[in-house]
Motif scaffolding. Structure first.
Motif, PDB file in Angstrom:
ATOM      1  N   ALA A 157      42.440  39.093  40.968  1.00 26.57           N
ATOM      2  CA  ALA A 157      42.683  40.524  41.177  1.00 26.57           C
ATOM      3  C   ALA A 157      43.911  40.776  42.046  1.00 26.57           C
ATOM      4  O   ALA A 157      44.616  41.771  41.849  1.00 26.57           O
ATOM      5  N   ILE A 158      44.172  39.880  42.999  1.00 23.62           N
ATOM      6  CA  ILE A 158      45.372  40.042  43.824  1.00 23.62           C
ATOM      7  C   ILE A 158      46.620  40.045  42.940  1.00 23.62           C
ATOM      8  O   ILE A 158      47.513  40.894  43.083  1.00 23.62           O
ATOM      9  N   THR A 159      46.674  39.087  42.001  1.00 23.41           N
ATOM     10  CA  THR A 159      47.835  39.021  41.098  1.00 23.41           C
ATOM     11  C   THR A 159      47.867  40.223  40.169  1.00 23.41           C
ATOM     12  O   THR A 159      48.934  40.798  39.908  1.00 23.41           O
ATOM     13  N   TRP A 160      46.720  40.612  39.647  1.00 22.89           N
ATOM     14  CA  TRP A 160      46.648  41.795  38.774  1.00 22.89           C
ATOM     15  C   TRP A 160      47.197  43.019  39.493  1.00 22.89           C
ATOM     16  O   TRP A 160      48.023  43.764  38.947  1.00 22.89           O
ATOM     17  N   ASN A 161      46.764  43.234  40.718  1.00 21.28           N
ATOM     18  CA  ASN A 161      47.199  44.415  41.471  1.00 21.28           C
ATOM     19  C   ASN A 161      48.671  44.336  41.878  1.00 21.28           C
ATOM     20  O   ASN A 161      49.326  45.357  42.064  1.00 21.28           O
ATOM     21  N   LEU A 162      49.197  43.118  41.992  1.00 27.55           N
ATOM     22  CA  LEU A 162      50.617  42.949  42.264  1.00 27.55           C
ATOM     23  C   LEU A 162      51.458  43.371  41.063  1.00 27.55           C
ATOM     24  O   LEU A 162      52.596  43.818  41.204  1.00 27.55           O
ATOM     25  N   THR A 214      42.341  47.291  40.699  1.00 26.30           N
ATOM     26  CA  THR A 214      41.048  46.615  40.666  1.00 26.30           C
ATOM     27  C   THR A 214      40.594  46.235  42.062  1.00 26.30           C
ATOM     28  O   THR A 214      41.371  45.708  42.852  1.00 26.30           O
ATOM     29  N   VAL A 215      39.328  46.509  42.337  1.00 25.11           N
ATOM     30  CA  VAL A 215      38.706  46.176  43.618  1.00 25.11           C
ATOM     31  C   VAL A 215      37.601  45.166  43.363  1.00 25.11           C
ATOM     32  O   VAL A 215      36.780  45.341  42.453  1.00 25.11           O
ATOM     33  N   GLY A 251      44.789  34.400  33.602  1.00 33.01           N
ATOM     34  CA  GLY A 251      43.603  34.457  34.436  1.00 33.01           C
ATOM     35  C   GLY A 251      42.920  33.114  34.594  1.00 33.01           C
ATOM     36  O   GLY A 251      42.354  32.809  35.657  1.00 33.01           O
ATOM     37  N   GLN A 252      42.988  32.288  33.550  1.00 33.38           N
ATOM     38  CA  GLN A 252      42.320  30.984  33.610  1.00 33.38           C
ATOM     39  C   GLN A 252      42.989  30.030  34.603  1.00 33.38           C
ATOM     40  O   GLN A 252      42.400  29.034  35.009  1.00 33.38           O
ATOM     41  N   ARG A 253      44.205  30.331  35.000  1.00 35.85           N
ATOM     42  CA  ARG A 253      44.848  29.523  36.044  1.00 35.85           C
ATOM     43  C   ARG A 253      44.013  29.498  37.314  1.00 35.85           C
ATOM     44  O   ARG A 253      43.953  28.492  38.015  1.00 35.85           O
ATOM     45  N   TYR A 254      43.383  30.632  37.612  1.00 31.55           N
ATOM     46  CA  TYR A 254      42.602  30.718  38.844  1.00 31.55           C
ATOM     47  C   TYR A 254      41.270  30.002  38.701  1.00 31.55           C
ATOM     48  O   TYR A 254      40.721  29.504  39.680  1.00 31.55           O
ATOM     49  N   VAL A 255      40.739  29.944  37.474  1.00 32.13           N
ATOM     50  CA  VAL A 255      39.546  29.145  37.220  1.00 32.13           C
ATOM     51  C   VAL A 255      39.864  27.668  37.417  1.00 32.13           C
ATOM     52  O   VAL A 255      39.130  26.931  38.085  1.00 32.13           O
TER      53      VAL A 255
END
Length: 299
Positions: free
Chosen positions: A28-33, A77-78, A280-284
């Motif tokens: 979510a941090i990356t999404w919000n960036l 996103t929160v 997103g799967q990078r974070y997984v």
């Protein structure tokens, strides 16, 4: 029309009651960036030619208007944290948009709360455990065990590899700290039976794996994402069907999902699509507790 279906800048609220919380938080941090996809080499992974911004890209796929601005995603996103039961309550009451309940399914929780389950599952990862063995045991031909055999090894009922088709050699069971295997695995795979067969405990997963690989007689459990890289992992057979660790049905693993309550709206679909994408799967993949979607042994 449901109020959540209307175009809005109200943040998308994702609530997690699971070990997956840290993955959702970082994603979510990356999404919000809302960075440009070229900033982190996502252009090739997402198979796009333009230099669109990350959240803009997924929102546009759902008919939402891109902002074209850094740190201003179309759908902010929160991420919040709560226990799995509270996640289901809040989903059902429309207090949150998406929820993650970890090892517990929303169906089981809904039943315990006497709530009609209207959740829709959106898989995002695999979690659980895998069983690592010493390379000489694999070389001897023991590449798969029945689930019952593994349970009996950990319970101290099977103590020699010859009892499961291997060499005449005592089995050395190397486990983690006292809280290991995880409670979920103990309650499901091991049926709550005490680990009477454990011979030694090693706290760190890397230490445990190195210890097992350095011997010719050992077996141990490690988080699934930690086990799959150049490590000899046992297949497990259930009712005559053999499963490798990255296959659905491997009995020591479970699919992790984000749930919507009913079919997702465009905002929810956009964020779920991001989580399921290579971006997103990078974070997984960053956390060895989990396996990314579509993980392959040669990746």
């Amino acid at each position: 029309m449901n109020a959540r279906d209307e175009a809005t800048t109200t943040p998308l609220h994702v609530q997690s009651g699971s070990e997956f919380h840290r993955v959702l938080h970082e994603a979510a941090i990356t999404w919000n960036l809302n960075p440009k996809v070229s900033d982190r080499s996502w252009v090739a992974e997402l198979d796009i030619a333009s230099d669109i911004r990350l959240a803009d890209y997924f929102c546009r796929q759902e008919g939402l208007e891109p902002t074209g601005e850094r740190s201003t995603p179309p759908v902010p996103t929160v991420i919040s944290h709560s226990d799995p039961t509270a996640v289901v309550r809040d989903l059902a009451a429309d207090r949150v948009d998406l929820g993650a309940t970890g090892y517990k399914t929303t169906g089981a929780i809904s039943e315990s709360l006497a709530i009609e389950d209207q959740s829709v599952s959106h898989p995002v990862a695999t979690a659980g455990s895998a069983f690592v063995v010493s390379p000489p045991i694999i070389d001897s031909g023991v590449t798969s065990l029945r689930a019952e055999e593994l349970r009996d090894i950990y319970a101290g009922k099977i103590t020699n590899w010859k009892e499961v088709g291997g060499p005449d050699r005592e089995i050395r069971v190397i486990a983690g700290p006292d809280a290991n295997p995880p409670r979920w695995l103990m309650d499901t795979f091991f049926n709550g039976v005490p680990e009477a067969g454990v011979d030694e405990r090693r706290g760190r997963e890397a230490t445990r794996v190195n210890r097992i690989e350095s011997r010719n007689d050992a077996v141990g459990e490690v988080p699934v994402g930690f086990a799959v890289y150049d490590t000899p992992v046992l297949d497990i057979s259930v009712d005559g069907t053999r499963f490798s660790v990255n296959e659905t049905g491997y009995p020591a693993t479970v699919d992790l999902a984000c749930y919507s309550w009913g079919e997702p709206n465009p905002q929810e679909r956009a964020f779920v699509s991001y989580l399921q994408s290579p971006a997103g799967q990078r974070y997984v993949d960053r956390y060895r507790d989990f396996l990314p979607l579509n993980w392959q042994a040669d990746s």
